[in-house]
Scaffold this active site. Structure first.
Site, PDB file in Angstrom:
ATOM      1  N   SER A 100       0.860  -1.156   0.629  1.00  0.00           N
ATOM      2  CA  SER A 100       0.206   0.033   0.161  1.00  0.00           C
ATOM      3  C   SER A 100       0.652   1.025  -0.068  1.00  0.00           C
ATOM      4  O   SER A 100       1.606   1.367   0.653  1.00  0.00           O
ATOM      5  CB  SER A 100      -0.830  -0.159   1.252  1.00  0.00           C
ATOM      6  OG  SER A 100      -1.700   1.403   0.793  1.00  0.00           O
ATOM      7  N   THR A 101       0.052   2.028  -0.134  1.00  0.00           N
ATOM      8  CA  THR A 101       0.835   3.634  -0.395  1.00  0.00           C
ATOM      9  C   THR A 101       0.762   4.645   0.513  1.00  0.00           C
ATOM     10  O   THR A 101      -0.771   4.648   1.041  1.00  0.00           O
ATOM     11  CB  THR A 101       0.748   3.937  -2.061  1.00  0.00           C
ATOM     12  OG1 THR A 101      -0.061   3.140  -3.275  1.00  0.00           O
ATOM     13  CG2 THR A 101       1.707   5.536  -2.292  1.00  0.00           C
ATOM     14  N   ARG A 103      -0.158   7.034   2.292  1.00  0.00           N
ATOM     15  CA  ARG A 103      -0.429   8.838   2.265  1.00  0.00           C
ATOM     16  C   ARG A 103      -0.911   9.531   3.563  1.00  0.00           C
ATOM     17  O   ARG A 103      -1.071   8.901   4.788  1.00  0.00           O
ATOM     18  CB  ARG A 103      -2.344   8.241   1.919  1.00  0.00           C
ATOM     19  CG  ARG A 103      -2.308   8.507   0.067  1.00  0.00           C
ATOM     20  CD  ARG A 103      -3.924   7.859  -0.166  1.00  0.00           C
ATOM     21  NE  ARG A 103      -4.517   7.112   0.497  1.00  0.00           N
ATOM     22  CZ  ARG A 103      -5.675   6.882   0.490  1.00  0.00           C
ATOM     23  NH1 ARG A 103      -6.328   8.122   1.157  1.00  0.00           N
ATOM     24  NH2 ARG A 103      -5.799   5.687   1.262  1.00  0.00           N
ATOM     25  N   ASP A 142       4.134   5.366  -5.422  1.00  0.00           N
ATOM     26  CA  ASP A 142       3.640   5.452  -6.760  1.00  0.00           C
ATOM     27  C   ASP A 142       4.317   6.743  -7.131  1.00  0.00           C
ATOM     28  O   ASP A 142       4.933   7.714  -7.263  1.00  0.00           O
ATOM     29  CB  ASP A 142       2.149   6.482  -5.806  1.00  0.00           C
ATOM     30  CG  ASP A 142       1.185   6.782  -7.042  1.00  0.00           C
ATOM     31  OD1 ASP A 142       1.674   6.685  -7.849  1.00  0.00           O
ATOM     32  OD2 ASP A 142      -0.208   6.645  -6.593  1.00  0.00           O
ATOM     33  N   GLY A 175       1.668   2.318  -9.743  1.00  0.00           N
ATOM     34  CA  GLY A 175       0.711   3.556 -10.160  1.00  0.00           C
ATOM     35  C   GLY A 175       0.683   3.794 -11.364  1.00  0.00           C
ATOM     36  O   GLY A 175       1.110   2.900 -12.412  1.00  0.00           O
ATOM     37  N   GLU A 205       4.286  -2.668 -17.931  1.00  0.00           N
ATOM     38  CA  GLU A 205       2.277  -3.128 -17.728  1.00  0.00           C
ATOM     39  C   GLU A 205       1.307  -2.646 -18.947  1.00  0.00           C
ATOM     40  O   GLU A 205       1.103  -3.273 -19.135  1.00  0.00           O
ATOM     41  CB  GLU A 205       2.131  -1.887 -16.411  1.00  0.00           C
ATOM     42  CG  GLU A 205       0.626  -2.513 -16.174  1.00  0.00           C
ATOM     43  CD  GLU A 205      -0.007  -1.950 -14.392  1.00  0.00           C
ATOM     44  OE1 GLU A 205       1.241  -0.877 -13.942  1.00  0.00           O
ATOM     45  OE2 GLU A 205      -1.126  -2.053 -14.426  1.00  0.00           O
TER      46      GLU A 205
END
Ligand SMILES: CC(C)=CCNc1ncnc2c1ncn2[C@@H]1O[C@H](COP(=O)(O)O)[C@@H](O)[C@H]1O
Ligand SMILES: [Zn+2]
Length: 348
Positions: A100-101, A103, A142, A175, A205
């Site tokens: 997870s990023t 925040r 990200d 991201g 990707e």
């Protein structure tokens, strides 16, 4: 009604190595979050891509913006992370690496530090409640936020690597792949690697990332996320394939995510086939089980039916994934033992 195959894939012990926390929020948890924040006027159709639906990559990334509005406090993160862990456990996942990023949200007092601490608290509580799953954490960078934030995130991840009792094991790069270039993030990623963080990088990707992948494979990463456009048939190159093969870098494959996000035209055209046939380390993953309305059992079942693989072959695939985890050796041995114990019972 469940078929025999459904049951097999649910019972199959599994390893999940590519799951973004906020993309993994289930329908039920989303319901609770939407009710908690009625003023946001968010509907369920804005947070998930249902069966048969497809979205552009850009539309998919809009979904995360909506989810981030719903998950913006320590209380939300604790609830969401605990629910996600419990859901993976209920699906037969015995080892999970969640990413997870971190925040910052001024209104709720959330900081990047408390963000990570809260996820770790959720992991601790699940362990205390004896949920049958071993959970580790990857701090996510990200790419949209650029090199300065990337370096700050690496420093934060390094602190937690030293203080989390082995729970924080690595760093993710994710991201929107159409934004920015990996060359600007190279030194942050290199620093992460040098301080002992394992690297799980989203690579190729989309089709425009060939040069970036060439560069980032020199680090090298410890695992590759997607790698959709690495091979020459889709515009990658022999040199990329050679680098990946020589260094034997496992690839995290997320079938439904790629089909619904339209980077792959259909399940049968998924690059899993290319790499699996070569005997390259592949691990099936969900990416964002909430957004893409899937779970890991379903992904295993889809791979088996699409590519005509036997239950034995699927067992091997799930067992081999133990070797691709970032867990220390004793944990890997414990997982191997668990697989051996369950084999007789499940694989008849
Ligand atoms: C759009 C699409 C097809 C998604 C699947 N492919 C992805 N590619 C790159 N980054 C991703 C993907 N899915 C999730 N993420 C990252 O994970 C974040 C959501 O989880 P979290 O807030 O880090 O807890 C997103 O904001 C994004 O940075
Ligand atoms: Zn991903």
């Amino acid at each position: 009604m469940d078929t025999e195959a459904d049951l097999f894939y649910r019972q199959l012990p599994k390893v999940e190595l590519h799951a973004h926390l906020n993309g993994s929020v289930s329908f039920e948890t989303m319901e609770t979050l939407i009710k908690r924040k009625p003023h946001l006027n968010i509907e369920h159709s804005m947070t998930a891509i249902r069966r048969g639906q497809r979205r552009t990559l850009d539309e998919c990334f809009q979904v995360f913006k909506v989810i981030h509005q719903l998950v913006d406090s320590e209380e939300d993160i604790l609830m969401v992370a605990k629910a996600v862990i419990q859901e993976f456990a209920a699906d037969g996942v015995k080892y999970l690496e969640l990413r997870s990023t971190p925040r910052e949200v001024t209104e709720t007092g959330l900081t990047k530090q408390t963000y990570i601490e809260t996820v770790l608290e959720a992991i601790r509580q699940c362990k205390q409640e004896e949920v049958d799953i071993d959970v580790r954490f990857l701090v996510a960078v990200d790419r949209r936020h650029g090199p300065v934030v990337a370096m700050e995130t690496v420093k934060l991840a390094e602190d937690f690597l030293l203080s989390s009792d082995g729970v924080v094991v690595g760093l993710d790069l994710s991201g929107d792949p159409t934004v920015g270039h990996g060359k600007d993030l190279f030194s942050a990623l290199e620093k992460a690697k040098n301080c002992g963080l394992k690297l799980a990088l989203h690579l190729s990707e989309v089709s425009t990332q060939r040069d970036e992948s060439e560069l980032l494979l020199n680090l090298p990463p410890d695992r590759i996320g997607h790698g959709t456009f690495l091979h020459p048939e889709v515009g990658g190159s022999e040199s990329l394939v050679e680098k990946v093969c020589k260094q034997n870098i496992p690839i995290e494959m997320c079938l439904t995510s790629n089909v619904k996000g339209q980077t792959v035209p259909s399940y049968d055209k998924h690059h899993f086939q290319y790499w699996y046939k070569r005997g390259h380390p592949c691990v099936l993953c969900t990416d964002d089980k909430g957004v893409f309305c899937t779970d890991l059992s379903q992904e295993y079942q889809l791979a088996a039916s699409t590519f005509g693989l036997t239950q034995e072959a699927m067992w091997m695939l799930s067992q081999q994934a133990i070797g691709y985890t970032f867990a220390p050796e004793p944990i890997k041995q414990r997982l191997e033992k668990k697989w051996a114990e369950l084999k007789q019972e499940i694989l008849q």
